[in-house]
Design a protein around this motif. Structure first.
Motif, PDB file in Angstrom:
ATOM      1  N   ASP A  53       0.827  -1.209   0.000  1.00  0.00           N
ATOM      2  CA  ASP A  53       0.000   0.000   0.000  1.00  0.00           C
ATOM      3  C   ASP A  53       0.860   1.257   0.000  1.00  0.00           C
ATOM      4  OD1 ASP A  53      -2.276  -1.542   0.041  1.00  0.00           O
ATOM      5  OD2 ASP A  53      -2.520  -1.447   2.215  1.00  0.00           O
ATOM      6  N   SER A  56       2.275   1.795  -3.446  1.00  0.00           N
ATOM      7  CA  SER A  56       1.266   2.357  -4.360  1.00  0.00           C
ATOM      8  C   SER A  56       1.073   3.848  -4.104  1.00  0.00           C
ATOM      9  CB  SER A  56      -0.062   1.620  -4.189  1.00  0.00           C
ATOM     10  OG  SER A  56       0.067   0.257  -4.516  1.00  0.00           O
ATOM     11  N   SER A  59       4.073   5.712  -5.415  1.00  0.00           N
ATOM     12  CA  SER A  59       4.048   5.675  -6.884  1.00  0.00           C
ATOM     13  C   SER A  59       3.057   6.680  -7.459  1.00  0.00           C
ATOM     14  CB  SER A  59       3.709   4.259  -7.352  1.00  0.00           C
ATOM     15  OG  SER A  59       3.563   4.218  -8.749  1.00  0.00           O
ATOM     16  N   GLN A  60       1.885   6.767  -6.839  1.00  0.00           N
ATOM     17  CA  GLN A  60       0.831   7.635  -7.358  1.00  0.00           C
ATOM     18  C   GLN A  60       1.048   9.100  -7.023  1.00  0.00           C
ATOM     19  OE1 GLN A  60      -2.834   5.995  -5.867  1.00  0.00           O
ATOM     20  NE2 GLN A  60      -2.461   3.982  -6.811  1.00  0.00           N
ATOM     21  N   GLN A  68       6.750   5.766 -13.718  1.00  0.00           N
ATOM     22  CA  GLN A  68       5.934   4.731 -13.088  1.00  0.00           C
ATOM     23  C   GLN A  68       5.915   3.467 -13.936  1.00  0.00           C
ATOM     24  OE1 GLN A  68       2.054   6.209 -12.001  1.00  0.00           O
ATOM     25  NE2 GLN A  68       2.864   7.967 -10.910  1.00  0.00           N
ATOM     26  N   ILE A  73       9.078   0.793  -9.604  1.00  0.00           N
ATOM     27  CA  ILE A  73       8.168   0.312  -8.563  1.00  0.00           C
ATOM     28  C   ILE A  73       8.847  -0.768  -7.730  1.00  0.00           C
ATOM     29  CG2 ILE A  73       5.933  -0.742  -8.102  1.00  0.00           C
ATOM     30  CD1 ILE A  73       5.823   2.085  -9.297  1.00  0.00           C
TER      31      ILE A  73
END
Length: 256
Positions: A53, A56, A59-60, A68, A73
């Motif tokens: 989590d 993520s 990354s976002q 990305q 990642i």
């Protein structure tokens, strides 16, 4: 002298191994071993829950769209795991030494009893609580000082070329010293050394404590088996090394 004392601290693990096998101390090692294994396993469990989590989210929100992709990642996730395990490794010492102190203190006491063929000492709740309180005080002191020195050691990384290696070595030595101090403290506490006397002992025997702590830290680096063995082996080795230092002419210790 320092090299000789560090070597003596490391050699105490060979003596610890002989004592453990000779007096069959394995049953006394099971509880701290299982507790240690559960602590590290819980870190891995926390990582499996939250690392995906957090990866993520990073990354976002923090990584530009054009970066990305798979490798980035993967590296982000790997760095988070390294950070988690490094945090666990640094906090392992205070968790093991402070929270497990009643168990490890008992292992230290049993070790001395077996070496000298002494009868078991009846449990005294008053002394046990007093010992735990004094142990908590000195180990909290050690924890605060260790964290400060480790943070300062991290700053060495800015030194060109040799900074990374120098920082890692300094952190290892700092951890080794305080690990050795904490595990030796069980014996000093049992001998009714006052806190000031225990601190003086640590200052007079820095190299010996580094050797004892280095053995503990090295065993801890071995996955699974090292996690299980490190607390008890470190405690038995520290007990032997401490007794040898405060009883230098003891023929029983010389025969180990």
């Amino acid at each position: 002298m320092a090299v000789k004392d560090i070597s003596a601290g490391l050699r105490s693990y060979a003596k610890a191994n002989r004592v453990i096998f000779k007096y069959r101390l394995w049953p006394y090692m099971a509880v701290p071993g299982i507790m240690s294994f559960l602590y590290i396993s819980s870190l891995i469990w926390v990582g499996s829950l939250y690392v995906p989590d957090i990866t993520s989210y990073i990354s976002q929100n923090w990584i530009p769209g054009f970066l990305q992709w798979g490798l980035v990642i993967f590296l982000t996730k790997a760095l988070l795991w390294v950070l988690l395990l490094l945090t666990g490794y640094i906090t392992y010492q205070p968790v093991i030494i402070i929270l497990f102190s009643p168990v490890l203190s008992f292992v230290s006491e049993v070790t001395e009893q077996k070496i000298y063929h002494q009868p078991s000492i009846p449990l005294n709740l008053k002394y046990l609580l007093e010992d735990m309180y004094r142990s908590l005080l000195i180990n909290m002191r050690n924890l605060i000082r260790m964290v400060i020195f480790i943070l300062l050691a991290w700053l060495l990384i800015i030194i060109p070329l040799a900074g990374g290696a120098l920082s890692a070595l300094t952190i290892f030595l700092v951890q080794s010293f305080y690990n050795g101090f904490s595990m030796s403290d069980y014996t000093l506490e049992r001998k009714r050394y006052k806190i000031k006397e225990r601190i003086r002992y640590s200052k007079e025997n820095r190299a010996l404590l580094v050797g004892v702590g280095a053995g503990f830290t090295t065993i801890l680096m071995v996955p699974l088996l090292g996690w299980f063995l490190a607390p008890s082996y470190g405690t038995v080795a520290a007990t032997i090394a401490t007794l040898e230092r405060i009883r230098p002419q003891d023929p029983v210790l010389k025969s180990l």
